[in-house]
Design an enzyme around this catalytic site. Sequence first.
Site, PDB file in Angstrom:
ATOM      1  N   GLU A 202     -14.814   7.020  -5.873  1.00 46.24           N
ATOM      2  CA  GLU A 202     -14.845   5.714  -5.626  1.00 46.24           C
ATOM      3  C   GLU A 202     -15.291   5.254  -4.179  1.00 46.24           C
ATOM      4  OE1 GLU A 202     -12.405   3.503  -9.165  1.00 46.24           O
ATOM      5  OE2 GLU A 202     -11.259   4.203  -7.307  1.00 46.24           O
TER       6      GLU A 202
ATOM      7  N   CYS B  78     -15.761   2.670   3.040  1.00 48.26           N
ATOM      8  CA  CYS B  78     -14.832   3.834   2.830  1.00 48.26           C
ATOM      9  C   CYS B  78     -15.175   4.636   1.766  1.00 48.26           C
ATOM     10  CB  CYS B  78     -13.680   2.974   2.378  1.00 48.26           C
ATOM     11  SG  CYS B  78     -12.293   4.094   1.951  1.00 48.26           S
TER      12      CYS B  78
ATOM     13  N   CYS C 145      -8.070  15.159  -5.240  1.00 47.88           N
ATOM     14  CA  CYS C 145      -7.774  15.611  -3.948  1.00 47.88           C
ATOM     15  C   CYS C 145      -6.575  16.544  -4.176  1.00 47.88           C
ATOM     16  CB  CYS C 145      -7.153  14.330  -3.007  1.00 47.88           C
ATOM     17  SG  CYS C 145      -6.388  15.077  -1.430  1.00 47.88           S
TER      18      CYS C 145
ATOM     19  N   CYS D  80      -0.205  14.042  -2.276  1.00 46.66           N
ATOM     20  CA  CYS D  80       0.883  13.166  -1.401  1.00 46.66           C
ATOM     21  C   CYS D  80       1.547  12.214  -2.540  1.00 46.66           C
ATOM     22  CB  CYS D  80       0.020  12.160  -0.562  1.00 46.66           C
ATOM     23  SG  CYS D  80      -0.510  13.169   0.837  1.00 46.66           S
TER      24      CYS D  80
ATOM     25  N   CYS E  72       0.272   8.531  -3.216  1.00 51.63           N
ATOM     26  CA  CYS E  72      -1.180   8.207  -3.429  1.00 51.63           C
ATOM     27  C   CYS E  72      -1.720   8.397  -4.777  1.00 51.63           C
ATOM     28  CB  CYS E  72      -1.902   9.053  -2.119  1.00 51.63           C
ATOM     29  SG  CYS E  72      -3.824   8.867  -2.449  1.00 51.63           S
TER      30      CYS E  72
ATOM     31  N   CYS F 155      -6.308   0.949   0.062  1.00 49.09           N
ATOM     32  CA  CYS F 155      -5.635   2.220   0.599  1.00 49.09           C
ATOM     33  C   CYS F 155      -4.736   2.902  -0.621  1.00 49.09           C
ATOM     34  CB  CYS F 155      -4.924   2.188   1.762  1.00 49.09           C
ATOM     35  SG  CYS F 155      -5.896   1.773   3.440  1.00 49.09           S
TER      36      CYS F 155
HETATM   37  N1  SAH Z   1      -6.776  12.637   2.880  1.00 46.72           N
HETATM   38  C1  SAH Z   1      -7.152  12.006   4.053  1.00 46.72           C
HETATM   39  C2  SAH Z   1      -7.882  10.659   3.600  1.00 46.72           C
HETATM   40  C3  SAH Z   1      -7.406  10.025   2.577  1.00 46.72           C
HETATM   41  S1  SAH Z   1      -7.180   8.346   3.568  1.00 46.72           S
HETATM   42  C4  SAH Z   1      -5.779  11.444   4.581  1.00 46.72           C
HETATM   43  O1  SAH Z   1      -4.633  11.759   4.176  1.00 46.72           O
HETATM   44  O2  SAH Z   1      -5.731  10.829   5.700  1.00 46.72           O
HETATM   45  C5  SAH Z   1      -5.729   7.989   3.042  1.00 46.72           C
HETATM   46  C6  SAH Z   1      -5.103   6.941   3.631  1.00 46.72           C
HETATM   47  O3  SAH Z   1      -4.591   5.821   2.645  1.00 46.72           O
HETATM   48  C7  SAH Z   1      -3.789   7.463   4.385  1.00 46.72           C
HETATM   49  O4  SAH Z   1      -3.765   6.941   5.641  1.00 46.72           O
HETATM   50  C8  SAH Z   1      -2.741   6.889   3.673  1.00 46.72           C
HETATM   51  O5  SAH Z   1      -1.682   6.444   4.513  1.00 46.72           O
HETATM   52  C9  SAH Z   1      -3.247   5.742   2.919  1.00 46.72           C
HETATM   53  N2  SAH Z   1      -2.760   5.467   1.819  1.00 46.72           N
HETATM   54  C10 SAH Z   1      -2.556   6.356   0.522  1.00 46.72           C
HETATM   55  N3  SAH Z   1      -1.898   5.992  -0.574  1.00 46.72           N
HETATM   56  C11 SAH Z   1      -1.770   4.801  -0.131  1.00 46.72           C
HETATM   57  C12 SAH Z   1      -0.856   3.664  -0.848  1.00 46.72           C
HETATM   58  N4  SAH Z   1      -0.478   3.924  -2.047  1.00 46.72           N
HETATM   59  N5  SAH Z   1      -0.720   2.530  -0.266  1.00 46.72           N
HETATM   60  C13 SAH Z   1      -1.337   2.231   1.012  1.00 46.72           C
HETATM   61  N6  SAH Z   1      -1.823   3.490   1.798  1.00 46.72           N
HETATM   62  C14 SAH Z   1      -2.164   4.609   1.185  1.00 46.72           C
END
Ligand code: SAH
Length: 363
Positions: free
Chosen positions: A93, A106, A113, A117, A120, A340
């Site tokens: 996406e 973005c 991935c 996490c 996420c 995000c």
């Molecule tokens: N792997 C990289 C790039 C992905 S960006 C990284 O971890 O930075 C992912 C961003 O989206 C992260 O900064 C994280 O804080 C945010 N993110 C991930 N899941 C989220 C969620 N459910 N709600 C809000 N922000 C989220």
Amino acid sequence: MTVPVNLLELDKSSMEDFFIAMGEKSFRATQVLKWIYHRGITDFDQMTNLGKDLRLVLQAKARISMPVLADEQQSADGTRKWLVRLHDGNCIETVFIPEDDRGTLCISSQAGCPLDCSFCSTAKQGFNRNLTAGEIIGQVWLANQVLGHFEQRRRIITNIVFMGMGEPLLNYENVIRAIGLMTDHNGFGLARRRITISTSGIVPVMDRLAAETTVSLAVSLQATNNELRNELVPLNRRYPLEKLMAACRRYANSGTDASITMEYVMLNGVNDSPAEARQLVKLLHGIPAKINLIPFNPFPDTVYSRSSPENIEAFRTILMDAGFITITRKPRGDDIDAACGQLAGRVMPRTGRHAAMTTGYAA
Ligand code: SAH
């Protein structure tokens, strides 16, 4: 018979090599790059400053093969999300976020991935593979095409963030090659500082990045102690906070203007107390950091919820009082799951995580 080269995979210097190997002059590379990235042309027949013979040779030896737009959704706030299909059936996406003074794209760097996490949505998809440089720059090309950039000949995408699916620093070479095409004036000609790599903290690759490029860096912090960060960002077991913060300090000292954006997702009752805000101030001592607080965006079956606006504001006030520029990120496109952490794509198969975890960090 040799397989045709996908010219989307080549940055300027490799495209020059490609033409020189064909017995052509190196300036052909600039011509072709301009057709692709300035004019949006991918059909050799329309590249009228290449001789007819050269066009015939290119048709035999090369192709310009873009990923395919599989679906589009538009949010009430103007955010647009595209599902992009890769040649092997994986879908990733890409999201465009328009604001008054900028347009941010973005983009994804991996299909799925490997980092897992806990907060996420992409993590729930598992991991298939790294994207190629062409699949990364292809997202920028496709978005520009849909947004009318090539027709209107004005810049619509002004900023690019690697905050879509995947961990960009686990796909370093391809990410850097694609950034070369984003910044080259024969490519999209964006300033390096308008491109942000976001990482969960692959420490050795952060050092490499500091030595080799000058793009903007964002670090996904999420917690102020190892116990909680291990739970939220399992990568922390490999590169705990002490190592990550030391890498941030080295990065900040590596050149002029190397400020870092710290991302901190606000999870209700998990990491959002005033005590944790004060802990964060201590952790960031001496690092020229801006802080982005990201209200958690929910997805199906998550155990987390978003911190209240009051708690986010109290948290922010503590950081601001300590002198850190702190911004609460406005959720954009959350009605279409484009915010995000909500990007899911279609990753298949989803089983590559183990291999990526055991081999991927060696870089
Ligand atoms: N792997 C990289 C790039 C992905 S960006 C990284 O971890 O930075 C992912 C961003 O989206 C992260 O900064 C994280 O804080 C945010 N993110 C991930 N899941 C989220 C969620 N459910 N709600 C809000 N922000 C989220």
